[in-house]
Every structure is written in structure tokens, then in C-alpha cells.
Design a protein around this motif. Structure first.
Motif, PDB file in Angstrom:
ATOM      1  N   PRO A   1       0.781  -1.236   0.000  1.00  0.00           N
ATOM      2  CA  PRO A   1       0.000   0.000   0.000  1.00  0.00           C
ATOM      3  C   PRO A   1       0.816   1.292   0.000  1.00  0.00           C
ATOM      4  O   PRO A   1       0.289   2.356  -0.314  1.00  0.00           O
ATOM      5  N   ASN A   2       2.090   1.223   0.368  1.00  0.00           N
ATOM      6  CA  ASN A   2       2.850   2.454   0.593  1.00  0.00           C
ATOM      7  C   ASN A   2       3.255   3.161  -0.689  1.00  0.00           C
ATOM      8  O   ASN A   2       3.284   4.382  -0.749  1.00  0.00           O
ATOM      9  N   HIS A   3       3.556   2.402  -1.719  1.00  0.00           N
ATOM     10  CA  HIS A   3       4.114   2.978  -2.936  1.00  0.00           C
ATOM     11  C   HIS A   3       3.660   2.178  -4.140  1.00  0.00           C
ATOM     12  O   HIS A   3       3.074   1.102  -4.011  1.00  0.00           O
ATOM     13  N   MET A   4       3.949   2.689  -5.309  1.00  0.00           N
ATOM     14  CA  MET A   4       3.609   1.986  -6.544  1.00  0.00           C
ATOM     15  C   MET A   4       4.598   2.385  -7.618  1.00  0.00           C
ATOM     16  O   MET A   4       5.499   3.196  -7.399  1.00  0.00           O
TER      17      MET A   4
ATOM     18  N   ASP B   1      -7.603 -15.201   1.543  1.00  0.00           N
ATOM     19  CA  ASP B   1      -7.857 -15.445   2.968  1.00  0.00           C
ATOM     20  C   ASP B   1      -7.125 -14.480   3.895  1.00  0.00           C
ATOM     21  O   ASP B   1      -7.452 -14.402   5.079  1.00  0.00           O
ATOM     22  N   GLY B   2      -6.129 -13.778   3.391  1.00  0.00           N
ATOM     23  CA  GLY B   2      -5.383 -12.876   4.256  1.00  0.00           C
ATOM     24  C   GLY B   2      -4.394 -12.060   3.460  1.00  0.00           C
ATOM     25  O   GLY B   2      -4.146 -12.311   2.278  1.00  0.00           O
ATOM     26  N   ILE B   3      -3.819 -11.055   4.118  1.00  0.00           N
ATOM     27  CA  ILE B   3      -2.824 -10.206   3.474  1.00  0.00           C
ATOM     28  C   ILE B   3      -1.606 -10.053   4.373  1.00  0.00           C
ATOM     29  O   ILE B   3      -1.710 -10.026   5.591  1.00  0.00           O
ATOM     30  N   ARG B   4      -0.459  -9.986   3.740  1.00  0.00           N
ATOM     31  CA  ARG B   4       0.775  -9.589   4.403  1.00  0.00           C
ATOM     32  C   ARG B   4       1.075  -8.191   3.893  1.00  0.00           C
ATOM     33  O   ARG B   4       1.221  -7.972   2.688  1.00  0.00           O
ATOM     34  N   VAL B   5       1.118  -7.210   4.781  1.00  0.00           N
ATOM     35  CA  VAL B   5       1.257  -5.813   4.383  1.00  0.00           C
ATOM     36  C   VAL B   5       2.729  -5.427   4.350  1.00  0.00           C
ATOM     37  O   VAL B   5       3.441  -5.532   5.352  1.00  0.00           O
ATOM     38  N   ASP B   6       3.164  -4.952   3.216  1.00  0.00           N
ATOM     39  CA  ASP B   6       4.556  -4.583   3.005  1.00  0.00           C
ATOM     40  C   ASP B   6       4.847  -3.192   3.576  1.00  0.00           C
ATOM     41  O   ASP B   6       4.046  -2.263   3.423  1.00  0.00           O
ATOM     42  N   ALA B   7       5.996  -3.056   4.218  1.00  0.00           N
ATOM     43  CA  ALA B   7       6.553  -1.749   4.622  1.00  0.00           C
ATOM     44  C   ALA B   7       5.539  -0.848   5.319  1.00  0.00           C
ATOM     45  O   ALA B   7       5.463   0.352   5.053  1.00  0.00           O
ATOM     46  N   ILE B   8       4.778  -1.413   6.244  1.00  0.00           N
ATOM     47  CA  ILE B   8       3.704  -0.657   6.900  1.00  0.00           C
ATOM     48  C   ILE B   8       4.230   0.570   7.626  1.00  0.00           C
ATOM     49  O   ILE B   8       3.546   1.606   7.695  1.00  0.00           O
ATOM     50  N   MET B   9       5.452   0.520   8.139  1.00  0.00           N
ATOM     51  CA  MET B   9       5.974   1.630   8.944  1.00  0.00           C
ATOM     52  C   MET B   9       6.162   2.900   8.127  1.00  0.00           C
ATOM     53  O   MET B   9       6.256   3.996   8.669  1.00  0.00           O
ATOM     54  N   LYS B  10       6.187   2.784   6.776  1.00  0.00           N
ATOM     55  CA  LYS B  10       6.451   3.940   5.916  1.00  0.00           C
ATOM     56  C   LYS B  10       5.179   4.604   5.390  1.00  0.00           C
ATOM     57  O   LYS B  10       5.250   5.508   4.555  1.00  0.00           O
ATOM     58  N   LEU B  11       4.013   4.185   5.872  1.00  0.00           N
ATOM     59  CA  LEU B  11       2.751   4.609   5.256  1.00  0.00           C
ATOM     60  C   LEU B  11       2.499   6.112   5.345  1.00  0.00           C
ATOM     61  O   LEU B  11       1.867   6.689   4.458  1.00  0.00           O
TER      62      LEU B  11
ATOM     63  N   PHE C   1      -7.164 -12.545   7.722  1.00  0.00           N
ATOM     64  CA  PHE C   1      -5.915 -12.403   8.467  1.00  0.00           C
ATOM     65  C   PHE C   1      -5.088 -11.249   7.910  1.00  0.00           C
ATOM     66  O   PHE C   1      -4.932 -11.113   6.698  1.00  0.00           O
ATOM     67  N   ILE C   2      -4.583 -10.387   8.816  1.00  0.00           N
ATOM     68  CA  ILE C   2      -3.676  -9.309   8.414  1.00  0.00           C
ATOM     69  C   ILE C   2      -2.397  -9.442   9.228  1.00  0.00           C
ATOM     70  O   ILE C   2      -2.424  -9.444  10.458  1.00  0.00           O
ATOM     71  N   VAL C   3      -1.265  -9.543   8.535  1.00  0.00           N
ATOM     72  CA  VAL C   3       0.024  -9.514   9.215  1.00  0.00           C
ATOM     73  C   VAL C   3       0.837  -8.396   8.572  1.00  0.00           C
ATOM     74  O   VAL C   3       0.792  -8.201   7.355  1.00  0.00           O
ATOM     75  N   VAL C   4       1.561  -7.637   9.393  1.00  0.00           N
ATOM     76  CA  VAL C   4       2.269  -6.468   8.891  1.00  0.00           C
ATOM     77  C   VAL C   4       3.775  -6.613   9.084  1.00  0.00           C
ATOM     78  O   VAL C   4       4.245  -7.221  10.047  1.00  0.00           O
ATOM     79  N   GLU C   5       4.518  -6.030   8.149  1.00  0.00           N
ATOM     80  CA  GLU C   5       5.980  -6.085   8.175  1.00  0.00           C
ATOM     81  C   GLU C   5       6.547  -4.808   8.782  1.00  0.00           C
ATOM     82  O   GLU C   5       6.372  -3.726   8.244  1.00  0.00           O
ATOM     83  N   LEU C   6       7.220  -4.960   9.907  1.00  0.00           N
ATOM     84  CA  LEU C   6       8.020  -3.870  10.458  1.00  0.00           C
ATOM     85  C   LEU C   6       9.070  -4.451  11.382  1.00  0.00           C
ATOM     86  O   LEU C   6       8.808  -5.415  12.094  1.00  0.00           O
ATOM     87  N   TYR C   7      10.264  -3.887  11.318  1.00  0.00           N
ATOM     88  CA  TYR C   7      11.395  -4.378  12.114  1.00  0.00           C
ATOM     89  C   TYR C   7      11.569  -3.463  13.322  1.00  0.00           C
ATOM     90  O   TYR C   7      12.424  -2.585  13.330  1.00  0.00           O
ATOM     91  N   ASP C   8      10.735  -3.667  14.333  1.00  0.00           N
ATOM     92  CA  ASP C   8      10.742  -2.788  15.491  1.00  0.00           C
ATOM     93  C   ASP C   8      10.513  -3.583  16.766  1.00  0.00           C
ATOM     94  O   ASP C   8       9.957  -4.686  16.733  1.00  0.00           O
TER      95      ASP C   8
END
Length: 598
Positions: free
Chosen positions: A151-154, A247-257, A317-324
Motif C-alpha cells: 500500500p505504501n508505494h507503486m 484469505d489474508g494479506i501480508r502488508v509490506d513496509a507498513i511503517m512507511k505509510l 488475516f492481516i500480518v504487517v511487516e516492520l522491524y521494530d
């Protein structure tokens, strides 16, 4: 004399062969009985009302990098039809959910994370019909399908950005545009922000006569989520894929939204040593990461998914990517999403043994909000493989760790085989992150080595493709490390993984807490389960020296245990499946692990 017993020398070859076959059959039956006994209490457990766990709490999630999984048309690049052709592989492994990295229409400047059409499949991967068939065939095998949501970029080739370039109409403010600032008559970007792949993140556009912001490569402009039309349109993208049965999404780079509304604020120095001024880590990202406004957008996605859950009763299911750390990542539970825990991927020292692994795991459990569920991962398409970080000899024990902890495990493709990384020269490097750092440092950042094709068999290109040149080279060790070879070996990494994935469905490994047992510089061990579900001791040597310990005290509180799964590193007969092992003086070598039924 008729009916007399024959001596060994008098036995006919056929008798000997029959005896060997009978022994082999008995051995396999013993293994089967042990595993079935381990999960045999499930029906009783279900009757007691413990079947309310959502599918994503009881499933192993397997990450597929489509380019590298299986090529069906001979162009050297994996595709959706290739994935369909291998769905039975997941049934063999007892995998109940697959996550697909991006397969959308894209110029491939960042291998599909630069999307030019969010609602179509790139021709190199197939068609929308192929995707629909993949979902249908997966669901027919009781396999859930999770997709990457970016969602962050295209891509700068996306119609929204092309319209935004005109500076008029609905799409004018769909992206972050700025006139920049003037200094001594020179035009400059509005701030000092840096891109994740390092270097400047503001790009001048001559057509619009403004800068646009890109957190990643210059061909990936960031969306402006302060524009409600952007939020609405991305919600509709989500609806498009929910309609197709996702059935679910893995959200890329959520911290940059989101970025700070005032884009003329510089970010402060991190003061990290030995980090050059162009590298992302040179700054502390207080204006471009994990801003609180993200919460409402994620809640909106959850609301969309709840609409579909209300229609069919199937949990999404929603899982988000962030290294925090937990203080930051755990906020996403409040938003309606589960955050990945990357503590086992990053931050562990090279000499890490039982104590520091326990510290990392306890950090997750101790900080987990009440009623929430953890999500552990050991690797992905952005990080070095397990065999590279911990050593080839530790692959089995690391898989044992991942699949026996409380929480949802995610496995990166090939880790079940213990795949090793490939070597790629700078001239052959394709990853923009590596290329940005030049020939001197590309090996530190390139992600190509962990993305090599999955090794299916010993044929040409390991059965990945009929092309003579796959998009990345196949690991040269594929003739001995591949699915076909490992399926035939009872003590292979693949079959140990299969046993662990099967055992994980036992009630003891679903919801009871982890009770740490013996832990030292080498050993990490814990007990899973209760008297009602059955109790298991998991013990692993994650260090560098042999270790002998007494496990008979609490929480094991047992004198012996029966071996259910053995990492098989040293083929020690005393640890064969089904053997009873004394817990008063148990010795494990580095990379060795056991699951024992108490």
C-alpha cells in the motif's frame, strides 16, 4: 525336514529380502504410531471446546517467492501455474497456508514491489484466471491463500501517478509533491530524508516541475494517505482480492505509510558509527516511520475484511511487516493486525546460544498484549537464509525451534530443505539494493543470494525450469539437496520438517504457554502442554559446545521421555524415534535437538 527352522546361511535371497521389507515396514509403522499418538488426543481435546482458534493460529505459513518457486512455461521465471502444479507438496509437508510475494503487473524495478496495476497479474506470472485457479485448487486442499498487499508505494508507470504528473484533477495530490526549498539560488529537496535503499528520496520531475517522495527506488513514488481518496481506492483494491477468495494479506513496509505533515523538517542523526552519510541508518526516522495516523488506515482494512468474514464466516488475516521492538510493533494489535516478530531474524549475535535465544523469545511473550497471538519468523526474501546465519548444521534445530514455539510460524521457501545461498557476481547482481552500494559493498546488501530457485530434483536446473538460464542461478549443490532426494530419506531436513509440522497440530503445541526448562549458554529447552493435552519437552543445543544437563526437575518433572522427533544430526541410535531417554543426564551436541513425550 519339512517345517524345520532354517539357519541364516540356509535362507533364500527372497526370504532375506522379505525380512528386510518387513523390518522396514515395522520401522515406518512405529514412526507413524508415535506421531499419531502425539496428536491422537485432538478429537478428545476438540470435544472439550478447544477448537476456537482461528486458522492462522493453527497453521504453518509458507512464503512463496513466485519468481523462484516453479516455472511452468520455460522462460526461466517461476509463475502461478508452476505453483498450482506443486500444491500437493504443501499437503505432503502439512502446510495449511501459503503467502505469495507480489505477482502483480509491474516493470520489475524492485521485482514486483513497484506495482503498475494492483488488480491484475503480470504476464510473466500468468493471468487472473491462473490466480483464480490457484485459489480454487488451494482451497480444495484446505490450504489458505495470503497475498502481499503493497500500500505504501507503486510504480511510476501506474495510471494514478501518470495522471498526477499532469497536476490537475482527482490524482493531483495522490502522491507527496513539493517545490522544495531554495538555498543561495539553488533548488534543493525539502528535507534531508534518506531512502531505505540509501541515497536521496526526493526526485525532481521536469514535467510537473516539483519533487516527489520515494521511500524506496526512484521508480516507486509514495502514496499520500492524507488524501481520503487514496485511502478509499486502496480499500477497493483490497476488496478486489477478497472477492477472488483471498484469505489474508501480508502488508509490506507498513511503517512507511505516513510522513510528517510538515515535510520541511529534517530527521536527526542516528550517530551510529561507521555508517556513511548516504546510508538509511545514518538518520533516525522520526518523521517517516510508524506515525500514529497509520492506525486508522489499518483499522479500515480490517473493517473491509470483516465485511467478507460476515458474509461467509471465514476468518481473514492481516500480518504487517516492520522491524521494530515490542513497544512499537505491538500497537498494530490495537489496529486489528498481527505484527511479524523479526527478533530471531535480526539482532541475535553470532555466538548466541540458549540464553540469548530465550531472552529474545521471552521479550515477545512478556510484552504481548493480553489475549494476542505471537508470530515468529526465521527468514524471508529480504534477509540471509538460516543456513547462512546459523550454519548448515543448525537448519534442523532452527526449524524445530520455529515450529514448536507458541505462535504462528512462517517459513521462507527452501528452509525446509536447508537450502544454501548462491554466489552472485556484481555484474550479475539484479537487486537494486545491492547495486546501489557498488562493487565494494554489494554483497552486504544484495538479496539475490537468498532468492535462488527452489531445488526440486537432480535434473537440469533442478527441475525448476526447462530454460537453460533461470532468472537467478540454481545452487550448484542441487543434485544432493532437493525435494526428490530428501523425500526418500527418513532423516532428511524435509522429513524432519514434515514431522514437526504434523506434531504442531497436537493440542499441546497450540495454546498452552511455553514453560522454560534447562537454559544455558548452549541449551534452550521448554515444556509444551498440560496433563490434559499431553506434555512434551523440546530441548535444543543452539550453542557451540556439547552440553549435558539434568531435566528431571520442574517443569518437566519426569525421569524419562520418549523420542518423538530427532534432528538426526549425528544418527545416534539412542535418540531414535520411539526410544525412551533418561532425563537425568542428557547430552546434546551443537545443532542437535529432541522433542520428547513426557
Amino acid at each position: 525336514m519339512k517345517g524345520a527352522l532354517k539357519t541364516r546361511s540356509e535362507e533364500r535371497p527372497q526370504d532375506v529380502q522379505n525380512e528386510k521389507q518387513n523390518f522396514s515396514t515395522v520401522f515406518l509403522l512405529v514412526q507413524l504410531v508415535v506421531v499419531l499418538a502425539a496428536i491422537g488426543g485432538y478429537m478428545l481435546y476438540a470435544k472439550r471446546g478447544h477448537t476456537d482458534l482461528q486458522w492462522w493460529k493453527t497453521s504453518v505459513i509458507y512464503q512463496i517467492y513466485p519468481r523462484s518457486f516453479k516455472d511452468s512455461d520455460g522462460d526461466g521465471i517461476g509463475d502461478l501455474r508452476g505453483i498450482i502444479s506443486k500444491l500437493d507438496y504443501f499437503q505432503y509437508l502439512n502446510i495449511k497456508a501459503i503467502w505469495l510475494s507480489p505477482f502483480y503487473t509491474s516493470p520489475m524495478k524492485d521485482f514486483g514491489y513497484d506495482i503498475s496495476n494492483h488488480t491484475d497479474v503480470d504476464p510473466i506470472f500468468g493471468t487472473l484466471k491462473d490466480f483464480d485457479d490457484l485459489v480454487k485448487e488451494s482451497h480444495s486442499r484446505d490450504i489458505k491463500v495470503i497475498i502481499d498487499f503493497v500500500p505504501n508505494h507503486m510504480s511510476d508507470q501506474h495510471p494514478w501517478f501518470q495522471e498526477s504528473l499532469k497536476g490537475t484533477g482527482k490524482y493531483r495530490d495522490y502522491f507527496l509533491w513539493s517545490d522544495g526549498k531554495s538555498s543561495f539560488g539553488m533548488r534543493k529537496p525539502p528535507n534531508n530524508w534518506l531512502g531505505v535503499f540509501s541515497g536521496e528520496c526526493w526526485r525532481w520531475n521536469e514535467q510537473r516541475k516539483q519533487y516527489y517522495y520515494h521511500a524506496f527506488v526512484k521508480e516507486q513514488p509514495d502514496l499520500n494517505y492524507r488524501n481520503p481518496d487514496v485511502v478509499k481506492d486502496m480499500n477497493d483494491v483490497l476488496r478486489f482480492w477478497m472477492e477472488r477468495g483471498v484469505d489474508g494479506i501480508r502488508v509490506d513496509a507498513i511503517m512507511k505509510l505516513f510522513e510528517s505533515e510538515n515535510i520541511f523538517q529534517d530527521e536527526p542523526r542516528s550517530n551510529r558509527p561507521d555508517v556513511p552519510a548516504f546510508q538509511y541508518e545514518y538518520l533516525t526516522h522520526i518523521h517517516t516511520e510508524n506515525l500514529p495516523e497509520i492506525g486508522d488506515v489499518v483499522r479500515g482494512w480490517k473493517k473491509v475484511m470483516d465485511e467478507y468474514e460476515a458474509k461467509d464466516g471465514q476468518s481473514r488475516f492481516i500480518v504487517v511487516e516492520l522491524y521494530d521492538p515490542p513497544a512499537i510493533r505491538n500497537k498494530y494489535y490495537d489496529y486489528g493486525a498481527m505484527p511479524f516478530n523479526f527478533d530471531l531474524v535480526e539482532g541475535l549475535k553470532a555466538d548466541c546460544g540458549g540464553n540469548c535465544f530465550m531472552e529474545a523469545i521471552s521479550n515477545e511473550y512478556d510484552n504481548l498484549p493480553a489475549g494476542e497471538w505471537p508470530k515468529f519468523v526465521l527468514g524471508n526474501h529480504d534477509r540471509k537464509r538460516v543456513s547462512k546465519r546459523f550454519g548448515v548444521e543448525s537448519v534442523n534445530v532452527m526449524n524445530m525451534l520455529l515450529l514448536t514455539l507458541k505462535g504462528t510460524p512462517t517459513t521462507y521457501y527452501g528452509e525446509e530443505l536447508g537450502m544454501e545461498e548462491i554466489e552472485v557476481s556484481f555484474e550479475e547482481t539484479q537487486d537494486p539494493w545491492g547495486i546501489n552500494f557498488g562493487k565494494e559493498r554489494y554483497t552486504e546488501f544484495s538479496r539475490d543470494p537468498c532468492r535462488s530457485p527452489l531445488q526440486w530434483d537432480a535434473s537440469s536446473q533442478s527441475g525448476f525450469t526447462s530454460s537453460s538460464k533461470p532468472w537467478l542461478p540454481v545452487n550448484p549443490g542441487y543434485k544432493t539437496c532437493n525435494v526428490q532426494v530428501q523425500k526418500k530419506k527418513k532423516d532428511s531436513s524435509l522429513n524432519i520438517y514434515k514431522s514437526l509440522a504434523t506434531l504442531r497440530e497436537a493440542p499441546a503445541f497450540q495454546d498452552p504457554d511455553v514453560q522454560f526448562a534447562v537454559v544455558n549458554d548452549n541449551i534452550l529447552s521448554y515444556v509444551r502442554g498440560t496433563a490434559n493435552t499431553g506434555r512434551y519437552l523440546v530441548t535444543m543445543n543452539l550453542g557451540h559446545d556439547s552440553s549435558t544437563a539434568d531435566y528431571t526437575n520442574e517443569p518437566a518433572n519426569a525421569k524419562s521421555g520418549r523420542v518423538v522427533i530427532n534432528t538426526e544430526n549425528f544418527n545416534e541410535a539412542k535418540f531414535n524415534v520411539g526410544k525412551s531417554v533418561s532425563l537425568s543426564s542428557l547430552t546434546l551436541k551443537p545443532g542437535q535437538g529432541l522433542v520428547l513425550k513426557l
